[in-house]
Scaffold this motif. Structure first.
Motif, mmCIF file in Angstrom:
data_model
loop_
_atom_site.group_PDB
_atom_site.id
_atom_site.type_symbol
_atom_site.label_atom_id
_atom_site.label_comp_id
_atom_site.label_asym_id
_atom_site.label_seq_id
_atom_site.Cartn_x
_atom_site.Cartn_y
_atom_site.Cartn_z
ATOM 1 N N LYS A 1 -7.362 1.259 -9.294
ATOM 2 C CA LYS A 1 -8.544 0.384 -9.286
ATOM 3 C C LYS A 1 -8.125 -1.061 -9.048
ATOM 4 C CE LYS A 1 -12.456 -1.071 -12.153
ATOM 5 N NZ LYS A 1 -13.161 -0.870 -13.454
ATOM 6 N N HIS A 2 -7.073 -1.479 -9.722
ATOM 7 C CA HIS A 2 -6.566 -2.842 -9.567
ATOM 8 C C HIS A 2 -6.131 -3.101 -8.129
ATOM 9 C CE1 HIS A 2 -4.198 -6.483 -10.357
ATOM 10 N NE2 HIS A 2 -3.205 -5.902 -9.688
ATOM 11 N N LEU A 3 -5.421 -2.154 -7.539
ATOM 12 C CA LEU A 3 -4.922 -2.331 -6.176
ATOM 13 C C LEU A 3 -6.065 -2.407 -5.161
ATOM 14 C CD1 LEU A 3 -1.883 0.110 -6.289
ATOM 15 C CD2 LEU A 3 -1.738 -2.360 -5.885
ATOM 16 N N VAL A 4 -7.070 -1.552 -5.333
ATOM 17 C CA VAL A 4 -8.231 -1.587 -4.435
ATOM 18 C C VAL A 4 -8.907 -2.950 -4.518
ATOM 19 C CG1 VAL A 4 -10.535 -0.658 -4.003
ATOM 20 C CG2 VAL A 4 -8.634 0.907 -4.458
ATOM 21 N N THR B 1 -12.155 4.022 -8.924
ATOM 22 C CA THR B 1 -11.403 3.148 -8.022
ATOM 23 C C THR B 1 -12.212 2.583 -6.871
ATOM 24 O OG1 THR B 1 -10.674 4.936 -6.547
ATOM 25 C CG2 THR B 1 -9.324 4.500 -8.512
ATOM 26 N N ALA B 2 -13.273 3.277 -6.471
ATOM 27 C CA ALA B 2 -14.046 2.909 -5.284
ATOM 28 C C ALA B 2 -13.200 2.959 -4.013
ATOM 29 C CB ALA B 2 -14.683 1.532 -5.445
ATOM 30 N N ALA B 3 -12.189 3.819 -4.007
ATOM 31 C CA ALA B 3 -11.373 4.007 -2.802
ATOM 32 C C ALA B 3 -12.208 4.698 -1.718
ATOM 33 C CB ALA B 3 -10.139 4.840 -3.131
ATOM 34 N N VAL B 4 -11.777 4.557 -0.472
ATOM 35 C CA VAL B 4 -12.544 5.123 0.644
ATOM 36 C C VAL B 4 -11.806 6.238 1.371
ATOM 37 C CG1 VAL B 4 -13.829 2.986 1.012
ATOM 38 C CG2 VAL B 4 -11.685 3.367 2.262
ATOM 39 N N TYR B 5 -10.530 6.448 1.019
ATOM 40 C CA TYR B 5 -9.743 7.531 1.629
ATOM 41 C C TYR B 5 -8.892 8.162 0.530
ATOM 42 C CZ TYR B 5 -9.124 9.275 6.396
ATOM 43 O OH TYR B 5 -9.221 10.007 7.541
ATOM 44 N N VAL C 1 -6.198 -0.356 3.308
ATOM 45 C CA VAL C 1 -6.793 0.776 2.604
ATOM 46 C C VAL C 1 -5.823 1.278 1.533
ATOM 47 C CG1 VAL C 1 -7.570 3.174 2.842
ATOM 48 C CG2 VAL C 1 -8.183 1.483 4.587
ATOM 49 N N ILE C 2 -6.294 1.364 0.311
ATOM 50 C CA ILE C 2 -5.521 1.979 -0.767
ATOM 51 C C ILE C 2 -5.979 3.431 -0.862
ATOM 52 C CG2 ILE C 2 -4.920 1.945 -3.207
ATOM 53 C CD1 ILE C 2 -3.945 -0.512 -1.623
ATOM 54 N N MET C 3 -5.074 4.370 -0.564
ATOM 55 C CA MET C 3 -5.415 5.788 -0.506
ATOM 56 C C MET C 3 -4.779 6.516 -1.688
ATOM 57 S SD MET C 3 -5.031 8.508 2.656
ATOM 58 C CE MET C 3 -3.272 8.176 2.935
ATOM 59 N N PRO C 4 -5.548 6.857 -2.725
ATOM 60 C CA PRO C 4 -4.997 7.597 -3.859
ATOM 61 C C PRO C 4 -4.473 8.969 -3.448
ATOM 62 C CG PRO C 4 -7.098 6.608 -4.447
ATOM 63 C CD PRO C 4 -6.957 6.485 -2.957
ATOM 64 N N GLY C 5 -3.295 9.302 -3.938
ATOM 65 C CA GLY C 5 -2.705 10.603 -3.675
ATOM 66 C C GLY C 5 -1.584 10.856 -4.656
ATOM 67 N N GLY C 6 -1.357 12.131 -4.940
ATOM 68 C CA GLY C 6 -0.359 12.512 -5.937
ATOM 69 C C GLY C 6 -1.063 13.172 -7.098
ATOM 70 N N CYS D 1 -0.160 2.501 10.783
ATOM 71 C CA CYS D 1 0.910 3.039 9.942
ATOM 72 C C CYS D 1 0.508 3.021 8.473
ATOM 73 C CB CYS D 1 2.191 2.220 10.115
ATOM 74 S SG CYS D 1 2.873 2.268 11.795
ATOM 75 N N THR D 2 0.861 4.104 7.786
ATOM 76 C CA THR D 2 0.645 4.228 6.346
ATOM 77 C C THR D 2 1.976 4.059 5.619
ATOM 78 O OG1 THR D 2 -1.232 5.752 6.585
ATOM 79 C CG2 THR D 2 -0.030 5.821 4.496
ATOM 80 N N PHE D 3 1.995 3.195 4.620
ATOM 81 C CA PHE D 3 3.165 3.070 3.748
ATOM 82 C C PHE D 3 3.026 4.138 2.678
ATOM 83 C CE2 PHE D 3 6.023 1.442 0.560
ATOM 84 C CZ PHE D 3 6.978 0.724 1.274
#
Length: 222
Positions: free
Chosen positions: A162-165, A192-196, A173-178, A118-120
């Motif tokens: 970046k802080h959240l990751v 951010t070095a996010a992966v998704y 997983v922190i997924m940037p969107g918006g 599930c994704t929040f």
């Protein structure tokens, strides 16, 4: 190499996304209100047409993310029906009136969805304290948080992302969107070095993903 999820508000958008390199679809209706639960018939039809992962939005209406008991029951029924259609995961998020994470209701839906992930969703961007909310969402059992960093868009929220990751430390997983587009995804990835990553890939003012935008998003995170 990072992955791309495309928010699709109709079956055509989802198929365009698949054909042009998307790794996963977030399927929903109601683009004008930021996404609501799609029609079950559309989910059934789309599942037959997709080879990539299909996550489905569970949200009874637009507006805030505080739901009545009747609305919560509606969410549970929708999730149960969707789960029977061989989908790969669910997208939802419930807050309390003070904009803290509703632990009880979110946990209930996560348990109902199990073993599917599930994704929040971007209800996260309404929380008062993102560090507290991060721990609460992890505690509820979510695997992903879709967020613009508690700001109107990913560029405004890039420092928070970046802080959240970093704070998540691989626990979720922190997924940037918006407001994520091919024009800024490289910067968001680098910072951010996010992966998704999550985008509607709509660049023409319509309601359907643009093929070239999906291609460029995927190329730039690969």
């Amino acid at each position: 190499m990072a992955n791309i999820e495309i928010a699709s508000f109709n079956r055509r958008a989802a198929l365009i996304a698949q054909e042009n390199g998307a790794d996963r679809i977030e399927f929903c209706a109601g683009m004008e209100v930021g996404g609501i639960t799609p029609n079950i018939e559309d989910v059934i039809a789309l599942r037959k047409e997709l080879d990539i992962d299909l996550n489905v939005m569970v949200r009874p209406r637009g507006g805030d993310f505080v739901y009545s008991e009747d609305e919560f029951d509606q969410m549970k029924r929708a999730l149960i029906r969707m789960k029977q259609q061989d989908v790969n995961g669910f997208v939802f998020g419930i807050l309390n009136k003070d904009n803290s994470v509703n632990m009880e209701q979110n946990r209930a839906l996560v348990e109902l969805a199990s073993p599917l992930p599930c994704t929040f969703h971007r209800a996260f961007d309404d929380v008062v304290d993102m560090d507290v909310a991060l721990e609460d969402v992890i505690s509820c059992g979510f695997t992903t948080i879709l967020t613009s960093g508690c700001e109107p868009n990913v560029m405004d929220g890039i420092a928070n992302l970046k802080h959240l990751v970093q704070r998540a430390e691989g626990r979720i997983v922190i997924m940037p969107g918006g407001g994520l587009r091919s024009t800024n995804v490289e910067e968001v990835l680098r910072e951010t070095a996010a992966v998704y990553f999550h985008s509607s890939a709509i660049t023409d003012g319509g309601n359907t993903a643009v093929a070239q935008e999906v291609k460029e998003l995927k190329e730039k995170v690969s």
